[in-house]
Design a protein around this motif. Structure first.
Motif, short mmCIF file in Angstrom:
data_model
loop_
_atom_site.label_atom_id
_atom_site.label_comp_id
_atom_site.label_asym_id
_atom_site.label_seq_id
_atom_site.Cartn_x
_atom_site.Cartn_y
_atom_site.Cartn_z
N TYR A 336 42.25 -81.44 47.38
CA TYR A 336 41.86 -81.12 48.71
C TYR A 336 40.87 -82.14 49.28
CZ TYR A 336 40.31 -77.99 52.50
OH TYR A 336 40.43 -77.23 53.77
N GLY A 343 45.20 -79.94 52.18
CA GLY A 343 45.62 -79.54 50.90
C GLY A 343 46.95 -80.25 50.53
N ILE A 399 41.36 -76.24 47.95
CA ILE A 399 42.44 -76.17 47.09
C ILE A 399 42.20 -76.72 45.73
CG2 ILE A 399 44.79 -76.89 46.61
CD1 ILE A 399 44.58 -74.97 48.93
#
Lengths: 411, 75
Positions: A336, A343, A399
């Motif tokens: 991320y 992401g 993420i």
């Protein structure tokens, strides 16, 4: 309507726990791998997870309840003590119990007790009896709204208080699976597969098709629907105002075996609905929208349970879920980039294109749904990406490599 | 020769194996899970070699286990 209603979410794992926290739950309940009614679930918390659960929830002001509500044998008494002691050490708010041995030991350690649905409380005198031990008690699912109201009024009139000195709180189930038997008191899977529901090992064989045959003359009884023991799921969002006005304090959502997106969707809908009832904006239009959203995740069709006074159950007419949406696994999280909020994922199967709805789940991420607005592979903007490619797209949530990426499609 | 194996960590302490084969299984009062008498542990799986006269009872135990964590094999 000023009374604060507590929305209680199920959590079968860290993904669902996070989904509950992110979508407005006031409390969560969960089991550890023994002595809970979902002992067969592939994912269960362990005693070692309690500290992390307590920490994550207390940071958000969310209460935590550990279920210890199966039948208990002599050989379980030691583990009961271990679990209750660990609950106390880690600051878990309370245990949900049904067996007197569990209730007795928890009280002796000053651990807060809530009475489980397995006890099947159906009258005010039973509430009075358990108020000696418990501060919250869930009522039997077989009561009507009128009966629930009468019990809540009785608690207030007689000022029935629990060990904490406050009036006992009445809890009811608001949404999720219903058993054709008394909840948690069923021998069906024990008889057929030696798998006791009362120890948390229900095989759900009531969910299959059955026929009734007269053994004397061999005639099959006429049954339009062969799923004669599989009730539709409970849904109260379309009369939640009435349920709340009956005087309850806690609305419990069933589903510790369910996926994190189920918890996210159901908790968000009920959060909005409770808030709407409390600020007087509850309306038919909103109900229609919530019903449509609830229908997207696992369900066997909906009915209002026994709250509205039906004498017989409403049976589902097919196996599995009637969810209008399903998830397809397509890849995993890789990285991320927090500043541009991008992401990075690896596509492991299927394709993904702009406009697709996606779901990302993970132990810390919970369950987040969003839509693909732009997509890149190999530093180039693309309309569609395919299996094997590394992709990046804008997403507002962090993420992690433990995350899974799904595409949401119509079922 | 019969080999019985047991994935103990997933036991939910239902007691059925003890009911069928009490000479081979005993409930632990320490953690509420069943212990296989004479079992040797390797990577969380307990195994024991027994004579064929134990087969029937332990086959029933394996069949009854709701977690499917008992396996029985004839060598």
């Amino acid at each position: 309507m000023n009374k604060k209603i507590e929305l209680m979410a199920p959590a079968g794992g860290f993904e669902a726990l996070q989904a509950a926290l992110d979508n407005g739950a006031d409390s969560v309940y969960f089991g550890v791998d023994q002595l809970n009614m979902r002992a067969r679930a592939t994912m269960n918390f362990t005693l070692g997870d309690l500290e992390e659960i307590s920490k994550r929830c207390s940071e958000r002001g969310v209460k935590t309840y550990l279920t210890l509500n199966t039948i208990v044998y002599d050989h379980d008494l030691s583990i009961v003590k271990t679990v209750v002691n660990r609950v106390k050490e880690t600051g878990i708010t309370a245990i949900i119990a049904s067996d007197q041995a569990v209730i007795g030991y928890a009280r002796s350690q000053n651990v807060e007790v809530h009475i489980s649905t397995q006890v099947n409380i159906t009258n005010i005198e039973t509430v009075r009896f358990y108020s000696l031990f418990a501060d919250v008690m869930v009522l039997s699912r077989e009561l009507s709204l009128r009966q629930i109201k009468s019990i809540c009024e009785g608690v207030e009139k007689d000022n029935i208080c629990g060990p904490n000195g406050k009036q006992v709180e009445i809890e009811v189930f608001g949404h999720g699976a219903l058993c054709m038997a008394v909840s948690g008191k069923c021998y069906l899977s024990l008889h057929t597969q030696n798998s006791s529901a009362n120890r948390g090992a229900c095989n759900q064989n009531c969910r299959k098709q059955y026929k009734v045959i007269d053994l004397e003359d061999g005639h099959e009884l006429e049954i339009d629907n062969e799923y004669i023991m599989s009730p539709k799921d409970l849904c109260t969002i379309n009369f939640l105002d009435e349920l709340i006005n009956s005087g309850i304090s806690v609305l419990k959502i069933e589903g510790r075996g369910r996926a994190p997106e189920y918890v996210a969707t159901v908790i968000k809908c009920y959060r909005e609905a409770i808030d709407a009832v409390q600020d007087n904006s509850y309306s038919e239009e909103k109900v229609a929208e919530w019903m449509a959203r609830l229908g997207t995740v696992y369900n066997r069709g909906f009915w209002g349970g026994y709250y509205l006074g039906q004498e017989l159950g409403e049976w589902t007419n097919k196996s599995g879920s009637s969810a209008t949406q399903k998830k397809v696994y397509i890849g995993k999280g890789e990285h991320y980039f927090p500043k541009p909020k991008i992401g990075q994922f690896k596509l492991e199967s299927h394709s993904l294109k702009i406009g697709d709805k996606i779901l990302v789940t993970g132990p810390t991420t919970g369950a987040v749904e969003t839509e693909i607005t732009s997509l890149m592979t190999d530093d180039k903007q693309v309309e569609e990406a395919f299996k094997g490619q590394e992709i990046t797209f804008p997403i507002d949530y962090t993420i992690r490599s433990s995350d899974k990426l799904y595409k949401l499609v119509e079922a | 020769m019969v080999v019985i194996s047991h994935l103990r960590k997933r036991c939910i302490g239902c007691n059925y194996c003890v009911e069928f084969a009490p000479e081979r299984w005993r409930m632990s009062k320490k953690d509420g899970k069943v212990t296989m008498i004479g079992g040797d542990e390797k990577k969380g799986i307990f195994t024991v070699r027994v004579t064929e006269d134990e087969y029937d009872n332990n086959a029933k135990a394996a069949h009854a286990c709701p977690m499917n964590i008992i396996q029985i094999k004839v060598l």
